[in-house]
Design an enzyme around this catalytic site. Structure first.
Site, short mmCIF file in Angstrom:
data_model
loop_
_atom_site.label_atom_id
_atom_site.label_comp_id
_atom_site.label_asym_id
_atom_site.label_seq_id
_atom_site.Cartn_x
_atom_site.Cartn_y
_atom_site.Cartn_z
N ASP A 53 -0.26 -5.97 -2.18
CA ASP A 53 -1.09 -7.16 -2.07
C ASP A 53 -2.59 -6.81 -2.06
O ASP A 53 -3.31 -7.21 -1.17
CB ASP A 53 -0.69 -7.91 -0.78
CG ASP A 53 -1.43 -9.21 -0.60
OD1 ASP A 53 -1.70 -9.88 -1.60
OD2 ASP A 53 -1.74 -9.56 0.57
N GLU B 237 5.85 -0.74 4.69
CA GLU B 237 6.89 -1.72 4.35
C GLU B 237 7.73 -1.32 3.15
O GLU B 237 7.89 -2.09 2.21
CB GLU B 237 6.26 -3.10 4.11
CG GLU B 237 5.56 -3.66 5.32
CD GLU B 237 5.04 -5.08 5.09
OE1 GLU B 237 5.17 -5.61 3.97
OE2 GLU B 237 4.51 -5.66 6.05
N TYR C 278 4.62 -11.81 10.58
CA TYR C 278 3.79 -12.97 10.26
C TYR C 278 4.48 -14.25 10.67
O TYR C 278 4.68 -15.15 9.86
CB TYR C 278 3.44 -12.95 8.76
CG TYR C 278 2.46 -11.85 8.42
CD1 TYR C 278 1.09 -12.05 8.55
CD2 TYR C 278 2.90 -10.59 8.04
CE1 TYR C 278 0.19 -11.04 8.28
CE2 TYR C 278 2.01 -9.56 7.78
CZ TYR C 278 0.65 -9.80 7.91
OH TYR C 278 -0.25 -8.79 7.65
N GLU D 241 0.48 -5.09 12.07
CA GLU D 241 -0.14 -6.18 11.32
C GLU D 241 0.31 -7.49 11.93
O GLU D 241 1.45 -7.64 12.34
CB GLU D 241 0.29 -6.21 9.84
CG GLU D 241 -0.26 -5.12 8.97
CD GLU D 241 0.16 -5.25 7.49
OE1 GLU D 241 0.45 -6.37 7.03
OE2 GLU D 241 0.21 -4.21 6.82
#
Ligand code: BDP
Length: 640
Positions: free
Chosen positions: A207, A445, A498, A534
């Site tokens: 990303d 990840e 998230y 994160e």
């Protein structure tokens, strides 16, 4: 058409074949001037041309390296260091895939050429991703991978024709394959009712925008023929005495007639020794402490290594500190350390990923303003210049390799693993002496639930531990704790999540239960300290709503605050850190979920604070006050 498709693959294969031929890396000490070493920076404008031929192989077929690029076709000005993507108005260059060519002429000081006892080394700080380098038309090196330096000795070549200017040509290919780091794949679009002939795209699973070009300084430096090639230090202390174990390797002669001297900040000699290895004892040691953990953070000694025969001198900054992990704590100098920090990117307007001093200094000022004591080099190694700043300012670093977006099962094969091990060799070799680096991260990840992941991470992590037994190793996970095949091998569990963003969007009320469960599940299974590596939410700066809605400043605030409440409970147990995603907004590939890039920054891409920055600033200073030592106010006038 098939012709161009084959040609492009040809170029990729050329890459693969070249991999084995890479110049072996030895020591990669950061180039520094000394009484025996000179340095010439080659930053500035280079000539540049992208090879737009269908197969991207015209430059090699026509041997563009044999003369000045300007003689074989049109060139444009290209700043080095910088990504080339955002420099022009040409969309073809922004999204270019394949080989680009840089060249420039350099005046080499006559005495470097005349003195055969001088080694002249050409060094590239980093280039994305595959590089081939020629000097006066002679190939001197190739390097596979961005983010890390490579160098070659070029003295013999320039001495062949001492009168002529020295021409340096660098071809760089940004193509990513299943076996590169990060991995990617080229997809050819054959349906001519939808795409032009020969159309292809670069697919990636990460990303951030795939910036390319020469990203860090290119320079020439000299050493004597017999020279200090590498230094490794490992530090420890007992009571008031610091211990610096060192190993020096000298190349160019069998003799290792070296003298090592350690001086303090005032230039006073505190210890010395002779020989290629030994232990320096420092009485009344000033330990290296993180920012906000001590009144005098980032204390560095200078270790001068001098070779008697050729008088080569190299001076290495040394911070004396220890790192250790228990089942619930991360210890620096035997004291519990709590990471209150950020994730970053090397990213900014216009220069993309190019090294930029004003940006670097601004970012350190923002980190200090924020009360951040640490960051993770998501998702690749940062410039060594940045790590040097961390050493000096006491900013703690989790040093990550470019293993991001490993999602395709074919990227767990032998070739990928071999390259990944090589990259860890290069990374540890470059960064091993930085006191700020306290942990290695081997990947972000990865698809850790896939069957080959177990073997892959076992190899990768044990290799990294063998390279450096003094630092913990992690990889960053986002997957279900029960299915993760890499977690058994790491020292610290780093989890990204998230909640209320990618899952249950808009529902911040789920955060307490989901985050609590996340921590309890991971800890229950592995009994290792956990870092929330994160968490965050996108904000388009200036968007507001109450009650909070996604993409507004209020929403980012409430997401952060909801996470913080859980952190405050769990940091009493085994959570040892929190790193916001992200320090600043950054550019990404175009897509329906990205509004001109990723907007999870607490600062905009231009480094202006969003509301979330003030939430974090209050929190980090409060945490610092609880767990460490605030600096004397007058030392930091910006905080008044
Ligand atoms: C995480 C990735 C990071 C992304 C972030 C996001 O590690 O690279 O930018 O998600 O989606 O999973 O904002």
């Amino acid at each position: 058409d098939t012709g161009s498709k084959l040609a492009l693959f040809g170029v990729l294969l050329l890459c693969a074949a070249r991999d084995g031929a890479s110049v072996p890396q030895r020591g990669m000490l950061f180039p520094r001037e000394s009484a025996s070493r000179e340095l010439k920076e080659l930053s500035g404008l280079w000539d540049f041309r992208a090879d737009q031929s269908p197969g991207r192989s015209l430059g090699f077929d026509s041997a563009w390296y044999k003369s000045r690029l300007a003689e074989t076709g049109p060139v444009i000005d290209m700043p080095v260091p910088a990504s080339y993507n955002d420099i022009t108005q040409d969309p073809k260059l922004r999204d270019f895939i394949g080989w680009v060519w840089y060249d420039r002429e350099v005046v080499v000081p006559a005495r470097w050429v005349a003195d055969k006892g001088t080694r002249v080394v050409l060094r590239v700080g980093s280039a994305h991703y595959y590089s081939v380098v020629w000097v006066n038309g002679v190939k001197v090196m190739e390097h596979n991978g961005g983010h890390l330096p490579f160098e070659a000795e070029i003295g013999d070549i320039i001495r062949e024709n001492p009168q002529a200017p020295c021409r340096i040509t660098i071809a760089v290919n940004n193509t990513l394959t299943l076996e590169t780091l990060p991995p990617g794949s080229i997809q050819h679009m054959d349906d001519t009712s939808k795409y032009p002939n020969g159309y292809f795209v670069q697919n990636t699973n990460f990303d951030f925008f795939n910036y390319a070009g020469i990203h860090r300084p290119v320079l020439l430096y000299t050493t004597p023929k017999v020279y200090v090639d590498d230094i490794t230090v490992v530090t420890d202390f007992s009571d008031n005495t610091g211990l610096v174990s060192y190993k020096v390797s000298v190349l160019g002669a069998s003799t290792t007639n070296v003298k090592v001297t350690l001086t303090d900040k005032h230039g006073r000699c505190v210890a010395s020794s002779s020989g290629p290895s030994g232990v320096l004892k420092v009485t009344d040691v000033n330990l290296w402490w993180p920012y906000l953990m001590h009144d005098n953070p980032g204390y560095l000694y200078s270790m001068e290594v001098r070779h008697h025969g050729t008088r080569d001198i190299y001076t290495l900054p040394v911070g004396i500190r220890t790192v250790r992990v228990t089942s619930t704590q991360f210890l620096i100098n035997n004291k519990p350390f709590y990471f209150h920090g950020v994730n970053k990117h090397e990213d900014s307007d216009i220069r993309g990923k190019g090294l930029d001093w004003p940006l670097i200094v601004k970012d350190f000022n923002l980190l200090k303003w924020l009360g951040a004591n640490s960051f993770r080099t998501s998702h690749y190694p940062y410039a060594e210049e940045i790590l040097q700043m961390c050493d000096r300012h006491g900013i703690v670093v989790i040093d990550e390799c470019p293993g991001v977006g490993i999602k395709d099962i074919r990227s767990f094969g032998n070739a990928s693993l071999a390259h990944h091990l090589d990259v860890m060799d290069e990374l540890v070799n470059r960064d091993k002496n930085h006191p700020s680096v306290v942990m290695w991260s081997v990947a972000n990840e990865p698809a850790a639930e896939m069957p080959p992941a177990g073997f892959y991470f076992k190899m990768l992590i044990s290799h990294t531990k063998a390279l450096d037994p003094t630092r913990p190793v992690t990889f960053i996970t986002d997957s279900n704790y029960a299915r993760d095949k890499g977690a058994p091998y790491v020292d610290v569990i780093c989890v990204n999540s998230y909640f209320s963003w990618y899952h249950d969007p808009g529902h911040v009320e789920v955060i307490p239960i989901q985050l609590t469960n996340q921590f309890e599940n991971w800890y229950g299974k592995y009994q290792k300290p956990i870092i929330q590596s994160e968490y965050g939410a996108d904000v388009v700066p200036g968007l507001h709503s109450d009650p909070p809605m996604m993409f507004t400043e209020e929403y980012q605030k409430i997401v952060l605050q909801s996470y913080h409440k859980v952190f405050d409970q769990k940091r009493k147990e085994y959570v040892v850190g929190e790193l916001i995603w992200n320090f600043a907004d950054f550019m990404t590939a175009q897509g329906v979920t990205r509004v001109v890039g990723n907007k999870k920054g607490i600062f905009s891409r231009q480094r202006q604070p969003k509301a979330g920055a003030f939430i974090l600033k209050d929190r980090y200073w409060r945490l610092a006050n609880e767990t460490g030592r605030l600096p004397p106010w007058n030392k930091y006038p910006c905080l008044l």
